[in-house]
Design a protein around this motif. Structure first.
Motif, mmCIF file in Angstrom:
data_model
loop_
_atom_site.group_PDB
_atom_site.id
_atom_site.type_symbol
_atom_site.label_atom_id
_atom_site.label_comp_id
_atom_site.label_asym_id
_atom_site.label_seq_id
_atom_site.Cartn_x
_atom_site.Cartn_y
_atom_site.Cartn_z
ATOM 1 N N GLY A 46 -14.800 -6.235 1.421
ATOM 2 C CA GLY A 46 -14.828 -4.977 2.150
ATOM 3 C C GLY A 46 -13.468 -4.314 2.193
ATOM 4 O O GLY A 46 -13.346 -3.100 2.007
ATOM 5 N N ILE A 47 -12.434 -5.106 2.429
ATOM 6 C CA ILE A 47 -11.069 -4.576 2.430
ATOM 7 C C ILE A 47 -10.721 -4.012 1.055
ATOM 8 O O ILE A 47 -10.156 -2.917 0.932
ATOM 9 C CB ILE A 47 -10.080 -5.672 2.845
ATOM 10 C CG1 ILE A 47 -10.257 -6.010 4.335
ATOM 11 C CG2 ILE A 47 -8.635 -5.258 2.556
ATOM 12 C CD1 ILE A 47 -9.501 -7.234 4.793
ATOM 13 N N ALA A 48 -11.083 -4.759 0.010
ATOM 14 C CA ALA A 48 -10.774 -4.305 -1.350
ATOM 15 C C ALA A 48 -11.478 -2.987 -1.671
ATOM 16 O O ALA A 48 -10.903 -2.096 -2.300
ATOM 17 C CB ALA A 48 -11.179 -5.380 -2.355
ATOM 18 N N ALA A 49 -12.738 -2.854 -1.245
ATOM 19 C CA ALA A 49 -13.487 -1.632 -1.536
ATOM 20 C C ALA A 49 -12.918 -0.423 -0.801
ATOM 21 O O ALA A 49 -13.133 0.714 -1.210
ATOM 22 C CB ALA A 49 -14.954 -1.822 -1.173
ATOM 23 N N CYS A 50 -12.197 -0.666 0.291
ATOM 24 C CA CYS A 50 -11.603 0.437 1.060
ATOM 25 C C CYS A 50 -10.275 0.916 0.478
ATOM 26 O O CYS A 50 -9.717 1.909 0.960
ATOM 27 C CB CYS A 50 -11.399 0.003 2.511
ATOM 28 S SG CYS A 50 -12.946 -0.117 3.468
ATOM 29 N N LEU A 51 -9.746 0.228 -0.513
ATOM 30 C CA LEU A 51 -8.454 0.592 -1.095
ATOM 31 C C LEU A 51 -8.637 1.498 -2.309
ATOM 32 O O LEU A 51 -9.260 1.101 -3.302
ATOM 33 C CB LEU A 51 -7.691 -0.674 -1.506
ATOM 34 C CG LEU A 51 -7.266 -1.601 -0.367
ATOM 35 C CD1 LEU A 51 -6.636 -2.864 -0.929
ATOM 36 C CD2 LEU A 51 -6.311 -0.900 0.586
ATOM 37 N N ASP A 52 -8.086 2.689 -2.230
ATOM 38 C CA ASP A 52 -8.165 3.640 -3.336
ATOM 39 C C ASP A 52 -7.004 3.381 -4.289
ATOM 40 O O ASP A 52 -5.980 4.067 -4.252
ATOM 41 C CB ASP A 52 -8.129 5.064 -2.789
ATOM 42 C CG ASP A 52 -8.289 6.110 -3.887
ATOM 43 O OD1 ASP A 52 -8.565 5.726 -5.042
ATOM 44 O OD2 ASP A 52 -8.136 7.305 -3.581
#
Length: 243
Positions: A46-52
């Motif tokens: 989830g954290i990774a998916a939030c990083l642009d």
């Protein structure tokens, strides 16, 4: 009358030999008193998916780089192009965080999510953690970019800047190889021979292995077996390419 001429110049760019990594502290050293908020893979995903990351490359590196799907550069001869990459998807990131038990009880994105039923984490613990990196301009920019990205998902990233000599001091003094960090931003060289040992279980720094390179503490038996083939196998062989 003076005559002036202007020569048009073209700039070419290629991928450099370094990979920038955002590392999760998966196996903090005993006594570090770090909450095990990353033990659930859904939290990490989830954290990774939030990083642009594409946005970061565009804004900070002027588009002259690429976001790799693995720890190998897209131009590496062994790069597996079919590997699924981690895409920036804020909605999916929030869904994964909530599935892992990180809820937003007040509905305010400006406040951090809190734990509700997260394994190994006390109820109402905020989804807040430290991001350690070096104080140079590039890593400062990365830290601020990631902090803003995660804030939009209800994650509080607390940036800490440390001199590189302090941050990467050998076991047990530095937070990186002393395994006393929560998240870490740092660079790692990319060689033709894949540096798979940087995530190998036998490379976790400890009193018995003070010069280990696997600061995150990641450990997976299948990964270790494949890495051993890469380190000791014959380059170009089917076994090597499979590994």
């Amino acid at each position: 009358r003076r005559m002036f001429s202007m020569a048009l110049r073209r700039t070419s760019a290629a991928f450099g030999p370094e990979l920038e990594r955002l590392e999760f502290g998966l196996s903090p050293v005993q006594g570090a008193e770090l909450p095990l908020i990353f033990s659930d893979p859904r939290t990490r995903a989830g954290i990774a998916a939030c990083l642009d990351r594409e946005g970061f490359v565009s804004a900070v590196l002027h588009g002259i780089s690429a976001v790799p799907a693995t720890y190998l550069s897209p131009e590496h001869p062994l790069y597996a192009g079919e590997t699924a990459s981690i895409e920036f998807n804020r909605e999916e990131g929030i869904r994964l965080l909530e599935e892992a038990g990180w809820i937003d009880p007040d509905g305010d994105p400006a406040t951090a999510r809190v734990a509700q039923g997260v394994a190994g984490v006390a109820q109402a613990t905020e989804l807040s953690f430290a991001f350690l990196t070096s104080p140079d301009g590039f890593h400062r920019s990365a830290a601020e970019h990631f902090r803003a990205d995660l804030a939009a998902c209800g994650v509080d990233l607390v940036v800490g800047l440390r001199p590189a000599a302090e941050l990467f001091a050998p076991w047990p003094d530095g937070p990186a190889f002393g395994r006393s960090f929560q998240t870490l931003g740092w660079a790692w060289p990319g060689w033709v021979s894949p540096l798979c040992e940087m995530f190998a279980g036998w490379e976790i720094p400890s009193a018995g292995n003070p010069f280990g390179a696997n600061a995150s503490g990641f450990s997976d038996l299948n990964y270790d077996a494949a890495c051993a083939v890469l380190l000791h196998g014959r380059p170009g062989s089917p076994e090597y390419l499979g590994a």
